[in-house]
Design an enzyme around this catalytic site. Structure first.
Site, short mmCIF file in Angstrom:
data_model
loop_
_atom_site.label_atom_id
_atom_site.label_comp_id
_atom_site.label_asym_id
_atom_site.label_seq_id
_atom_site.Cartn_x
_atom_site.Cartn_y
_atom_site.Cartn_z
N LYS A 13 0.90 -1.11 0.15
CA LYS A 13 -0.07 0.07 -0.02
C LYS A 13 0.90 1.07 0.10
O LYS A 13 2.03 1.28 0.41
CB LYS A 13 -0.95 0.09 1.16
N ASP A 138 -3.09 -1.25 10.27
CA ASP A 138 -3.21 -1.21 8.74
C ASP A 138 -3.77 -2.44 8.34
O ASP A 138 -4.13 -2.54 7.04
CB ASP A 138 -1.85 -1.05 8.05
#
Ligand SMILES: C[C@@](CO)(OP(=O)(O)O)[C@H](O)COP(=O)(O)OP(=O)(O)OC[C@H]1O[C@@H](n2ccc(N)nc2=O)[C@H](O)[C@@H]1O
Ligand SMILES: Nc1ncnc2c1ncn2[C@@H]1O[C@H](COP(=O)(O)OP(=O)(O)O)[C@@H](O)[C@H]1O
Length: 283
Positions: A13, A138
């Protein structure tokens, strides 16, 4: 016959912006950040065992077997679901650790989704994201698999669809500890919350950047070099820095110039994670 073996991608990401709004009583920081995935990542293979043992066959330097987020994710899922099956796991690890591109969190999320499928648990995404949050801030966005504006410590997610440029990601050869950056007294912790959606232009800064560049000259150097060609940004708490380009050819051209001295890679930004695209194709 249900599948007993599965190979899945575990994408990286980027944080396209990251604002720190304050510090909670438990020491965690309230953030506003924009997550987008990269079509670039690790590949994890799972093979079901019927004796309940969870065994990661690939060794990680500096990460003991039971501390690996892959093993932690599998163990928690097994405990909480009461599943009697186990799994053998192998990973082709290409994502740098401590790079701010979420490799560990992504590996945990891929494991939750992969084992939910192989062990036929029938958990929904909400259950998997809730378990995921106990492994790392996350993990939920990787479980959901859609680019998102995140609030809280990263668990309140609103799906978004930003542009999907090609990125050049530079990987300075230093590992940045997230905990170290968040405990720095000089960190900006009082950014005003953005209340308008979509996030207006001009909010793309990363509040961790001043502290990270002070501590890590290699990161500062990478930002300066990439900044000669495009807006250069820090992802998460670093160490990786990235910049967007309208085409692969343009990203490759700058990559060829910069990767003589720095390690890096070119990858497409994606609002639907390649893990979810692969899982969809299995249904
Ligand atoms: C800042 C971000 C942005 O994406 O990126 P990374 O650079 O790590 O990828 C993340 O929210 C990081 O999430 P993650 O890497 O899962 O962090 P965790 O393991 O949960 O936390 C590591 C440590 O960082 C601090 N921490 C983390 C997240 C947060 N919102 N506030 C914090 O203060 C805490 O001290 C915590 O013990
Ligand atoms: N499967 C895993 N992949 C990467 N790191 C892991 C894993 N399991 C545990 N870790 C630990 O988590 C730390 C953060 O890893 P990572 O998620 O790759 O970085 P970041 O949060 O900066 O993107 C690593 O330095 C390592 O000690």
């Amino acid at each position: 016959m249900p599948a007993t073996r599965l190979t899945l991608p575990s994408p990286a990401k980027l944080n396209l912006m990251l604002h720190i709004l304050g510090r909670r009583e438990d020491g965690y920081h309230e953030l506003q950040t924009l997550f987008q995935f990269l079509d670039y990542g690790d590949e994890i293979t799972y093979a079901v065992r019927d004796d309940g043992v969870i065994h990661l066959h690939t060794a990680f330097e500096g990460v003991p077997h039971d501390s690996n987020l892959i093993v932690k994710a599998a163990t928690k899922l097994q405990e909480q679901s009461g599943c009697s099956l186990g799994v053998d796991i192998w990973i082709e690890k290409i994502l740098p650790m401590g790079g701010g591109i979420g490799g560990g969190s992504s590996n945990a999320a891929t494991t939750l989704l992969g084992l939910n499928h192989l062990w036929q648990l029938g958990w929904d995404e909400d259950q998997l994201a809730t378990l995921g949050l106990t492994l790392g801030a996350d993990v939920p966005v990787f479980v959901r698999g859609h680019a998102a504006f995140a609030e809280g410590v990263g668990e309140k997610l609103t799906p978004v669809d930003p542009e999907e440029p090609w990125y050049l990601v530079l990987v300075p050869q230093v590992s940045v500890s997230t905990a170290e950056i968040f405990s720095d007294p000089l960190l900006t912790r009082n950014s005003s919350p953005i209340k308008v959606r979509p996030v207006p232009k001009g909010n793309s800064r990363n509040d961790c950047l001043p502290v990270v560049t002070r501590r890590y000259p290699d990161v500062r150097n990478a930002l300066n070099l990439l900044g000669n060609f495009t807006e250069a940004k820090l992802t998460g708490t670093g160490s990786c820095v990235f910049g967007g380009f309208p085409s692969k050819a343009e990203a490759d051209k700058v990559s060829a110039l910069l990767t003589e001295t720095l390690t890096g890679f070119v990858a497409k930004g994606s609002n639907i994670s390649m893990l979810h695209r692969k899982l969809q194709s299995l249904l």
